[in-house]
Design an enzyme around this catalytic site. Structure first.
Site, PDB file in Angstrom:
ATOM      1  N   GLU A 325      42.998  33.742  33.213  1.00  0.00           N
ATOM      2  CA  GLU A 325      44.216  34.029  32.233  1.00  0.00           C
ATOM      3  C   GLU A 325      44.983  35.238  33.025  1.00  0.00           C
ATOM      4  OE1 GLU A 325      44.668  32.168  30.000  1.00  0.00           O
ATOM      5  OE2 GLU A 325      42.875  30.940  30.102  1.00  0.00           O
ATOM      6  N   CYS A 359      49.021  41.943  28.498  1.00  0.00           N
ATOM      7  CA  CYS A 359      49.638  40.693  29.270  1.00  0.00           C
ATOM      8  C   CYS A 359      50.618  40.180  28.056  1.00  0.00           C
ATOM      9  CB  CYS A 359      48.348  39.631  29.447  1.00  0.00           C
ATOM     10  SG  CYS A 359      47.357  39.666  28.156  1.00  0.00           S
TER      11      CYS A 359
HETATM   12  P1  NAD Z   1      44.504  42.640  38.958  1.00  0.00           P
HETATM   13  O1  NAD Z   1      44.866  41.173  39.421  1.00  0.00           O
HETATM   14  O2  NAD Z   1      45.233  43.620  39.726  1.00  0.00           O
HETATM   15  O3  NAD Z   1      42.915  42.751  38.851  1.00  0.00           O
HETATM   16  C1  NAD Z   1      42.301  42.103  38.188  1.00  0.00           C
HETATM   17  C2  NAD Z   1      40.879  41.940  38.847  1.00  0.00           C
HETATM   18  O4  NAD Z   1      40.832  41.454  39.779  1.00  0.00           O
HETATM   19  C3  NAD Z   1      40.127  43.349  38.882  1.00  0.00           C
HETATM   20  O5  NAD Z   1      38.690  43.520  38.803  1.00  0.00           O
HETATM   21  C4  NAD Z   1      40.424  43.578  40.458  1.00  0.00           C
HETATM   22  O6  NAD Z   1      39.543  44.415  41.162  1.00  0.00           O
HETATM   23  C5  NAD Z   1      40.269  42.025  41.144  1.00  0.00           C
HETATM   24  N1  NAD Z   1      41.016  41.897  42.186  1.00  0.00           N
HETATM   25  C6  NAD Z   1      42.219  42.731  42.699  1.00  0.00           C
HETATM   26  N2  NAD Z   1      42.397  42.012  43.793  1.00  0.00           N
HETATM   27  C7  NAD Z   1      41.600  41.003  44.295  1.00  0.00           C
HETATM   28  C8  NAD Z   1      41.340  40.240  45.304  1.00  0.00           C
HETATM   29  N3  NAD Z   1      42.459  40.221  46.305  1.00  0.00           N
HETATM   30  N4  NAD Z   1      40.508  39.201  45.235  1.00  0.00           N
HETATM   31  C9  NAD Z   1      39.345  39.349  44.050  1.00  0.00           C
HETATM   32  N5  NAD Z   1      39.736  40.034  43.345  1.00  0.00           N
HETATM   33  C10 NAD Z   1      40.551  40.922  42.996  1.00  0.00           C
HETATM   34  O7  NAD Z   1      44.770  42.884  37.446  1.00  0.00           O
HETATM   35  P2  NAD Z   1      45.016  44.133  36.663  1.00  0.00           P
HETATM   36  O8  NAD Z   1      45.923  45.033  37.007  1.00  0.00           O
HETATM   37  O9  NAD Z   1      43.359  44.611  36.448  1.00  0.00           O
HETATM   38  O10 NAD Z   1      45.369  43.564  35.237  1.00  0.00           O
HETATM   39  C11 NAD Z   1      46.750  43.125  34.872  1.00  0.00           C
HETATM   40  C12 NAD Z   1      47.017  41.895  35.031  1.00  0.00           C
HETATM   41  O11 NAD Z   1      46.183  41.068  34.155  1.00  0.00           O
HETATM   42  C13 NAD Z   1      48.509  41.621  34.397  1.00  0.00           C
HETATM   43  O12 NAD Z   1      49.035  40.700  35.177  1.00  0.00           O
HETATM   44  C14 NAD Z   1      48.128  41.102  33.170  1.00  0.00           C
HETATM   45  O13 NAD Z   1      49.201  40.130  32.646  1.00  0.00           O
HETATM   46  C15 NAD Z   1      46.918  40.234  33.343  1.00  0.00           C
HETATM   47  N6  NAD Z   1      46.138  40.077  32.100  1.00  0.00           N
HETATM   48  C16 NAD Z   1      46.345  38.787  31.403  1.00  0.00           C
HETATM   49  C17 NAD Z   1      45.544  38.481  30.613  1.00  0.00           C
HETATM   50  C18 NAD Z   1      45.692  37.093  29.841  1.00  0.00           C
HETATM   51  O14 NAD Z   1      44.987  36.711  28.633  1.00  0.00           O
HETATM   52  N7  NAD Z   1      46.672  36.118  30.189  1.00  0.00           N
HETATM   53  C19 NAD Z   1      44.833  39.434  29.822  1.00  0.00           C
HETATM   54  C20 NAD Z   1      44.927  40.559  30.501  1.00  0.00           C
HETATM   55  C21 NAD Z   1      45.397  41.038  31.603  1.00  0.00           C
END
Ligand code: NAD
Length: 573
Positions: A325, A359
């Protein structure tokens, strides 16, 4: 020649007289010692506490906030139930007071990821064979602990480390997670009850096996409930998990891990791996036993993980289930018949609660010319009264954004807008103590402006004002402007306009709202998730999500197998 018994052509010939040797009893699992079809308690959404002045919950939460703010925790890695210290440390701070360290956490190395994969494999031999009701009991107990003795701790951790107000923490860390755990148990029960047809000659059974291998759960900073749900939903279905929590939400992650241990989660079922996401993911995604990915976060990260998995395809034992998501560019579109006050409130709450870091947060709004001056005036009036600051001061409606990277990204969009767009209100920021960005309303006259297309993930609402006569056209614009399709809302009192929007925007949002803000989905009521660039739309907290974590095996048992290979049509006339 006598007519043979009719049966399926694939029925094996009987091998009379051969009986399999008795197998030794499995070392664990099974429904031993229990007869009866068990029913999990009927789930009910957890009531939201108000934290109003004078309420007992307010006093007790304030006490936890004071105690926890005065502590500096040390957070280990957890593999197979063992707490491991590596000495390679990261720090968890308060976003609204970024020099205040709440915890120091140990970072996993790639060796630890291999160890966690081995621990998950070892735990799965028992966990996957438990009666599912016993697995469900662990999470139902976790829900009850969170309702009672753990509620303040998890809410306070979410307020201190993620800068949520008491209300935002309560609806997330307490209520939504309690709901995930209670409703998922009931959805699992429903799923397991789905069985194929049988008759008196045979019994068909679906065995909803866990996936073969481990599930890799990667969680975002913005919802403690999602951090709790992503590892536990696959675990409920018998899988074992590597969980990589977000570095900026480590405090609530660590409390969650401890809560699950207290609820009776066996060692190795969920392995807690703080650390460098790229290094950890490289090992997890490159492993032959990767059976699934449960991700929530940004679209770019998810896409890169999918690409890595695609590149490793020939190395896996099974096709990994990929559930993600991701981002959103959530809209409100108002018709000329909209109630301007309801629209203005939805804009303020939808865009600025939790600093726009949901999100589902409203980040673009389309307002008809005839309503703009009224709506603008009311929104600005409300924005003027918004208090922003330390969420432990309960008068604040907003806290700080999560970290410096987010602060720079959001303020970059605001600065970029100054040249060509109108900053209607807000636009200020201050990073001296915490990462504070004012709630900001921007008006752009360019319908394809990046302000209307890209996810900013902060308290910035971009407005586009359209001529009232162009309702049909504006619906097309809303649908085609951004690559995302997570949430959206229409405001209209004219039912024809509502119907038109529902149809024209059918694929523009996985969660669509009529005369309501596009945030605040409740488990069991509005199953959540979007398509297009917003993810695989596997609807967290629903049966649709749990389906992804099982691999069904059909078992056909024939009660009286045929003893001849011939069929009636072969008999002599
Ligand atoms: P992010 O993508 O920066 O991080 C999410 C997770 O991925 C973290 O645990 C992070 O450490 C990890 N990560 C970061 N870079 C990575 C890589 N290169 N390889 C593997 N893992 C990696 O997101 P965030 O800032 O924690 O959250 C915000 C984002 O999440 C926004 O885009 C938001 O829209 C989305 N979000 C979506 C939903 C939904 O249900 N669609 C819900 C909540 C948040």
């Amino acid at each position: 020649m006598s007519a043979p018994t009719v049966s399926s052509p694939s029925a094996p010939a009987a091998s009379a007289g051969t009986h399999p040797a008795p197998q030794s009893a499995p070392t664990s699992g099974g429904l031993s010692g229990f007869n009866g079809t068990r029913q999990v308690p009927v789930p009910v959404n957890e009531p939201v506490r108000s934290y109003a002045p004078g309420s007992p919950e307010r006093a007790s939460l304030k006490q936890s906030l004071a105690t926890m703010a005065a502590e500096t925790l040390e957070i280990p890695i957890v593999i197979g139930g063992e707490h491991i210290h590596t000495g390679n440390m990261g720090h968890s701070v308060m976003p609204h007071d970024h020099s205040h360290v709440l915890a120091n956490y140990h970072k996993a190395t790639t060796d630890h990821v291999h160890q966690a994969i081995a621990a998950a494999a070892s735990a799965q031999r028992e966990w996957a064979n438990w009666a599912w009701e016993d697995r469900a009991a662990v999470f139902l107990r976790a829900a009850e602990l969170l309702t009672t003795s753990w509620r303040d701790r998890l809410n306070a951790a979410t307020m201190l480390n993620q800068s949520k107000t008491s209300f935002q923490a309560e609806i997330d860390a307490a209520c939504e997670l309690i709901d995930f755990w209670r409703f998922n148990a009931a959805f699992a029960q429903e799923l397991y009850a789905e069985q194929p047809l049988s008759d008196h000659t045979m019994w068909n059974q679906l065995d909803y096996r866990a996936l073969e291998g481990f599930v890799y759960a990667i969680t975002p900073f913005n919802f403690t409930s999602i951090a709790g749900n992503l590892p536990t939903a696959p675990a409920l279905m018998g899988n074992t998990v590597l969980w990589k929590p977000a570095s900026s939400a480590m405090l609530s992650g660590w409390y969650l891990m401890q809560l699950l241990e207290e609820a009776g989660l066996p060692p190795g079922v969920i392995n807690f791996l703080p650390g460098d996401p790229v290094a950890i993911s490289e090992v997890a995604l490159g492993h032959r036993d990767l059976a699934g990915v449960h991700f929530t976060g940004s679209t770019g990260v998810f896409n890169s993980m999918w690409q890595t998995i695609g590149g490793n395809m020939s190395g896996y034992r099974s096709y990994p289930r990929i559930v993600g998501e991701t981002g959103g560019k959530d809209f409100i579109v108002a018709h000329a018949s909209a109630d301007p006050q309801a629209l203005a409130v939805a804009m303020v709450r939808g865009a600025f609660e939790f600093q726009g870091q949901k999100c589902s947060a409203a980040s673009r709004v389309y307002v008809p010319q005839s309503l703009w001056s009224t709506v603008r005036e009311r929104v600005v009036g409300m924005m003027d009264t918004i208090r922003m600051g330390d969420p432990t001061d309960f008068r604040n409606f907003m806290g700080a954004v999560i970290d410096e990277k987010a602060f720079r990204r959001i303020t970059g969009y605001i600065e970029g807008a100054r040249a060509n767009d109108e900053i209607v209100h807000g636009g200020g920021s201050d990073s001296s103590k915490g990462w504070f960005v004012e709630p900001t309303l921007i008006r752009t006259e360019d319908p394809s402006s990046r302000l209307l297309c890209e996810e900013i993930f902060g308290p910035v609402l971009s407005a586009f004002v359209y001529p009232d006569s162009q309702w049909d056209e504006i619906l097309k614009t809303v649908d085609t402007t951004s690559p995302y399709a997570l949430t959206g809302a229409v405001f209209a009192r004219d039912r024809r306009a509502v119907r038109q929007a529902m149809l024209a925007l059918r694929n523009s949002a996985g969660n669509f709202y009529v005369n309501d803000k596009p945030t605040g989905a409740v488990v069991g009521q509005q199953p959540f998730g979007g398509a297009r660039g917003s993810g695989t739309n596997d609807k967290a907290g629903s049966k649709l999500n749990l389906v992804r974590w099982v691999s069904a095996r059909n078992i056909k048992e024939t009660f009286n197998p045929p003893h001849s290979y011939e069929y009636p049509f072969m008999a002599e006339e």
